[in-house]
Scaffold this active site. Structure first.
Site, PDB file in Angstrom:
ATOM      1  CG  HIS A   1      42.901  15.473  47.697  1.00  0.00           C
ATOM      2  ND1 HIS A   1      41.829  15.492  46.843  1.00  0.00           N
ATOM      3  CD2 HIS A   1      42.619  16.406  48.661  1.00  0.00           C
ATOM      4  CE1 HIS A   1      40.941  16.396  47.256  1.00  0.00           C
ATOM      5  NE2 HIS A   1      41.392  16.964  48.357  1.00  0.00           N
TER       6      HIS A   1
ATOM      7  CG  HIS B   1      42.791  21.371  47.142  1.00  0.00           C
ATOM      8  ND1 HIS B   1      42.484  22.232  48.166  1.00  0.00           N
ATOM      9  CD2 HIS B   1      42.141  20.226  47.426  1.00  0.00           C
ATOM     10  CE1 HIS B   1      41.703  21.618  49.035  1.00  0.00           C
ATOM     11  NE2 HIS B   1      41.484  20.392  48.611  1.00  0.00           N
TER      12      HIS B   1
ATOM     13  CD  GLU C   1      38.712  20.571  46.185  1.00  0.00           C
ATOM     14  OE1 GLU C   1      39.059  19.386  46.121  1.00  0.00           O
ATOM     15  OE2 GLU C   1      38.201  21.071  47.209  1.00  0.00           O
TER      16      GLU C   1
HETATM   17  C1  BGC Z   1      38.033  17.678  50.558  1.00  0.00           C
HETATM   18  C2  BGC Z   1      37.984  18.022  52.005  1.00  0.00           C
HETATM   19  C3  BGC Z   1      39.400  18.058  52.514  1.00  0.00           C
HETATM   20  C4  BGC Z   1      40.151  19.092  51.724  1.00  0.00           C
HETATM   21  C5  BGC Z   1      41.586  19.220  52.122  1.00  0.00           C
HETATM   22  C6  BGC Z   1      38.773  18.756  49.849  1.00  0.00           C
HETATM   23  O1  BGC Z   1      38.850  18.463  48.503  1.00  0.00           O
HETATM   24  O2  BGC Z   1      36.763  17.470  50.018  1.00  0.00           O
HETATM   25  O3  BGC Z   1      37.234  17.084  52.734  1.00  0.00           O
HETATM   26  O4  BGC Z   1      39.440  18.367  53.871  1.00  0.00           O
HETATM   27  O5  BGC Z   1      40.083  18.788  50.359  1.00  0.00           O
HETATM   28  O6  BGC Z   1      42.167  18.005  52.194  1.00  0.00           O
END
Ligand code: BGC
Length: 381
Positions: A136, A210, A346
């Site tokens: 991210h 998110h 997402e």
């Molecule tokens: C990921 C997860 C992660 C979450 C929060 C998601 O987009 O795929 O693995 O734990 O985001 O970070």
């Protein structure tokens, strides 16, 4: 005939007055209030979009995060259906800060293997923040930036437009990236997110939101009884660090087949390697109708409240994540956020695309403009 100048002046004044009234009305529907200060002392705000059906969406310019979505149930009762916090501290102080709650994710959403990628023959090393991978956008991704905010008019009425300049070299990525994210809410209960980005050097971009949804209401125990449909014949399987293997596999005959609506919890504990690796669902689904905003990409229904969430997107993929890493240590505006008490959809390009030539490209070249749109539509049945 000579125009009557006095009449012209009068009607001009009337037009100005009416325009003023219209602007005032629009301003009313985008309410701004203080939301606290970031750890480095910057004031941030909370903006509220409302519509004629009573829905309200709250967004802070800290990380462009959606903090609250008040959506009606089958009795017209409004409840917040996303996990969030009442002030900026919730998003900056651990453990809440690690969940990316409601945030805009960038410059690269999802994972980049070993924090490495090659672009125009040059290898880039970006900081890793999840084991050996980047997740991210790194340690200081777009989720933790203070965005410039302004009210703009959109076809649907008032919108909140957020802007952030990610400087050349930020978190290791090349190019000054100008990012604009526009949130608008229409009277048909559709929250629309438009993303635009331009760069002055070739770079890679993957942007998403998110938000964690629980249609029964944020803080409700589980999403395992909700049903989901995903318009995806295929998905991208992952390794033990959740990096795609590069394969694009069929969902047929697996617990990842959601082409017909299925109860989320009905197969989540199946003895299927991909579910073990993800500790539940945490996979990128390859959407059947990329680029087509008229076709539903995902549909979630909650029998208890009657609420329905439909997702439409121009993006080629969606990460369906069942909140497997929420662990009950986070207290937000909806109560305690337990494991699997919310789900994320997402919309995105595929994880680690720069390292997989067979995935749709995430390169953005100097002078080009990136656009994507995702719509979250709330309804009842
Ligand atoms: C990921 C997860 C992660 C979450 C929060 C998601 O987009 O795929 O693995 O734990 O985001 O970070």
């Amino acid at each position: 005939m000579k125009p009557n100048l006095r009449l012209l002046a009068l009607s001009g004044a009337l037009m100005l007055f009416t325009a003023g009234l219209v602007t005032a009305q629009k301003t009313d529907s985008l309410h701004r209030q203080p939301f606290g200060k970031t750890p480095d002392g910057q004031e941030v705000y909370l903006y509220t979009l409302t519509n004629k059906s009573g829905m309200a969406v709250k967004i802070t310019n800290f990380g462009g995060r959606v903090t609250t979505i008040m959506a009606p149930d089958h009795n017209h009762k409004l409840d917040n259906v996303v996990l969030g916090f009442d002030s900026v501290e919730g998003y900056t102080v651990k453990p809440g800060s690690s969940g990316y709650f409601g945030a805009i994710i960038g410059r690269y959403a999802n994972r980049l293997a070993k924090g490495t990628f090659t672009l125009d023959g040059q290898t880039y090393h970006v900081p890793t923040n999840e084991g050996r991978n980047m997740l991210h956008g790194g340690r200081q991704g777009f989720d933790s930036k203070v965005w410039d905010a302004k009210e703009v008019s959109s076809e649907d009425g008032t919108a909140l437009e957020l802007h952030y300049l990610s400087k050349d070299g930020e978190e290791g990525f090349p190019g000054n990236l100008n990012v604009t994210v526009r949130y608008s809410l229409d009277n048909r209960n559709r929250l629309r997110i438009d993303y635009t980005a331009t760069t002055d050097k070739d770079t890679v971009v993957n942007l998403t939101n998110h938000s964690y949804f629980n249609l029964e209401g944020a803080g409700s125990e589980t999403i395992l009884n909700e049903k989901i449909m995903l318009a995806a014949d295929r998905y991208t399987p992952v390794d033990s660090t959740l990096i795609p293997t590069g394969a694009i596999d069929s969902v047929a005959g697996t617990p990842l087949d959601f082409r017909e609506p299925m109860v989320i919890g009905s197969r989540i504990e199946d003895n299927f390697e991909q579910l073990k690796l993800g500790k539940g669902y945490d996979h990128n689904f390859v959407l059947n109708h990329p680029g087509d905003l008229t076709k539903v990409a995902a549909r979630v229904t909650d029998a208890k409240s009657g609420r329905v969430l439909e997702v439409f997107t121009t993006q080629p993929g969606v990460q369906f994540y069942t909140g497997n890493f929420l662990d009950g240590t986070v207290h937000g505006n909806g109560g305690v956020y337990r494991r699997r008490s919310a789900l994320c959809l997402e919309t995105q390009h595929f994880p680690d695309s720069p390292n997989h030539a067979n995935f749709p490209s995430t390169e953005l070249h100097a002078g080009e403009t990136f656009h994507s749109t995702t719509i979250y539509r709330f309804a009842v049945e």
